[in-house]
Design an enzyme around this catalytic site. Structure first.
Site, PDB file in Angstrom:
ATOM      1  N   GLY A   1       0.820  -1.212   0.000  1.00  0.00           N
ATOM      2  CA  GLY A   1       0.000   0.000   0.000  1.00  0.00           C
ATOM      3  C   GLY A   1       0.847   1.251   0.000  1.00  0.00           C
TER       4      GLY A   1
ATOM      5  N   ASP B   1       5.914  -5.865   5.597  1.00  0.00           N
ATOM      6  CA  ASP B   1       6.384  -7.234   5.788  1.00  0.00           C
ATOM      7  C   ASP B   1       6.198  -8.104   4.549  1.00  0.00           C
ATOM      8  OD1 ASP B   1       3.653  -7.128   6.067  1.00  0.00           O
ATOM      9  OD2 ASP B   1       3.566  -8.368   7.863  1.00  0.00           O
TER      10      ASP B   1
ATOM     11  N   ARG C   1       0.409  -4.840  -4.910  1.00  0.00           N
ATOM     12  CA  ARG C   1       0.608  -5.928  -3.943  1.00  0.00           C
ATOM     13  C   ARG C   1       0.985  -7.221  -4.676  1.00  0.00           C
ATOM     14  NH1 ARG C   1      -1.143  -3.983   0.937  1.00  0.00           N
ATOM     15  NH2 ARG C   1      -2.675  -2.286   0.884  1.00  0.00           N
TER      16      ARG C   1
ATOM     17  N   ARG D   1      -4.883  -3.391  10.614  1.00  0.00           N
ATOM     18  CA  ARG D   1      -5.288  -4.777  10.387  1.00  0.00           C
ATOM     19  C   ARG D   1      -5.001  -5.645  11.609  1.00  0.00           C
ATOM     20  NH1 ARG D   1      -6.228  -8.160   6.192  1.00  0.00           N
ATOM     21  NH2 ARG D   1      -5.958  -6.454   4.731  1.00  0.00           N
TER      22      ARG D   1
ATOM     23  N   THR E   1       5.051   0.961   6.466  1.00  0.00           N
ATOM     24  CA  THR E   1       3.687   0.517   6.720  1.00  0.00           C
ATOM     25  C   THR E   1       2.972   1.604   7.494  1.00  0.00           C
ATOM     26  OG1 THR E   1       2.275  -1.017   7.941  1.00  0.00           O
ATOM     27  CG2 THR E   1       4.534  -0.825   8.700  1.00  0.00           C
TER      28      THR E   1
ATOM     29  N   ASP F   1       0.450   1.312   9.193  1.00  0.00           N
ATOM     30  CA  ASP F   1      -0.058   0.777  10.458  1.00  0.00           C
ATOM     31  C   ASP F   1       0.976   0.809  11.576  1.00  0.00           C
ATOM     32  OD1 ASP F   1      -2.462   0.244   9.234  1.00  0.00           O
ATOM     33  OD2 ASP F   1      -2.079  -1.892   8.957  1.00  0.00           O
TER      34      ASP F   1
ATOM     35  N   ASP G   1       3.294  -1.297  12.234  1.00  0.00           N
ATOM     36  CA  ASP G   1       3.342  -2.603  12.890  1.00  0.00           C
ATOM     37  C   ASP G   1       4.474  -3.498  12.403  1.00  0.00           C
ATOM     38  OD1 ASP G   1       2.409  -3.160  10.362  1.00  0.00           O
ATOM     39  OD2 ASP G   1       0.728  -4.409  11.002  1.00  0.00           O
TER      40      ASP G   1
END
Length: 352
Positions: A10, A103, A72, A171, A125, A127, A129
């Protein structure tokens, strides 16, 4: 050296700042030549590329998205995907690759490294994470965007005595929900790390209204789970991307219905979606992304292949790709306790 660069997964604000930093230092300090591969690993599989020079990266620092575009694409899901990637690298006489991604993208980089490709990773990322690093660029921008949205939702919620459920990205980890919820003064924060009891959420909102506060703001990560739902997140449909991830989304609408049915308070859902990804990166993300880019090109010239640039204790360091992708960085107990402390007076709220 001749170095290839790609951005996978993304998009998020700060990608262009990384590309710019890599190219500028590579040209000015190492006399490198750069090739940009388009749309992530698809660019290597299908041999789609563009030259990256000083003119190509001029003026891109404040731009969101990525001039290399992204996808992706998973080479392991394509016929001879890895062989085609390696053939493209050989065709362009690439001495080393810099892969910018999360990742999934970096797991492909690790597999190529095991096949002999000289590759360095940069963590990306939204997020926040990814394992092994304290912060990823794009996260700060997303939190600022969400916080501004919460501020705006506050005024309309108060005007109409409504409960507003704001769905944000996240997520497997609730960093965006946690940070933006705290900064935006949310009344309930729900994260993937702790499945929540919707009855307790409704009761906390009801108690708030009994104290004379006739509106509430709930911030929920897209991957948050109902305690009674067998630990499964809410999904848009049953489809998955090439890395096996379900398409999450819809928990805000589901949660809003459940809250309204229990409290009888008018409840609306707001799904911020890709708004969180778009636009210009914050000053923090521009600087962090630049530091990652500078660190990555230095790692290439130190022959630290199979490694990723990481931020630890505000220093850019090198860690192995294996460590980076070994596990997700989830919200820790210390941060969860901060949320619990804010909501002590109304009981167990944030997923307890």
């Amino acid at each position: 050296m001749k170095i290839g660069i790609l951005t996978g997964g993304g998009d998020c604000p700060g990608l262009n700042a990384v590309i710019r930093a890599v190219v500028r230092k590579g040209v000015f300090h190492y006399e490198d030549e750069f090739v940009g591969f388009l749309e992530g690993w698809r660019g290597l599989i299908e041999d789609q590329s563009m030259p990256l020079d000083l003119d190509a990266v001029s003026g891109i620092l404040p731009r969101g998205g990525t001039i290399l575009r992204t996808s992706r694409t998973n080479p392991s899901k394509r016929p001879d995907g890895f062989d085609r990637c390696m053939a493209t690298i050989q065709k362009h006489k690439i001495d080393a690759m810099i892969a910018i991604g999360g990742d999934d993208t970096l797991s492909v980089a690790q597999k190529l490294h095991e096949k002999g490709v000289k590759v360095v990773g940069v963590p990306k990322t939204i997020d926040n994470d990814l394992g092994g690093t304290d912060y990823t660029f794009g996260f700060d921008t997303a939190c600022n965007i969400v916080c501004e949205a919460i501020d705006r939702v506050h005024t309309t919620a108060e005007a109409h005595n409504r409960v507003m459920v704001v769905e944000v990205m996240g997520r497997d980890a609730g960093w965006i929900a946690l940070y933006s919820g705290i900064a935006g003064g949310a009344d309930v924060i729900l994260i993937p790390e702790r499945p929540f009891d919707v009855d307790k959420v409704a009761e906390s909102i009801r108690q708030r209204h009994e104290r004379g506060r006739y509106f509430s703001i709930v911030v929920v990560a897209e991957g948050a789970k109902f305690a009674t739902g067998a630990g499964a997140p809410v999904v848009q449909d049953m489809g998955k991307d090439e890395f096996g991830h379900a398409k999450l989304g819809g928990i805000a609408n589901t949660l809003a219905r459940e809250i309204e049915s229990r409290t009888k308070f008018e409840t609306r859902a707001v799904v911020l979606g890709h708004i969180q990804r778009g636009g210009s990166p914050s000053a923090f993300d521009r600087v962090l992304a630049t530091r990652y880019g500078l660190g990555a090109i230095d790692m290439v010239h130190r022959s630290e292949f199979g490694c990723m640039a990481a931020l630890r204790a505000n220093k850019i360091v090198s860690i192995t790709l294996k460590e980076a992708i070994s596990k997700n960085r989830v919200v820790d107990n210390e941060m969860i306790e901060i949320v619990d402390g804010l909501f002590e007076e109304i009981g167990e709220v944030a997923g307890k």
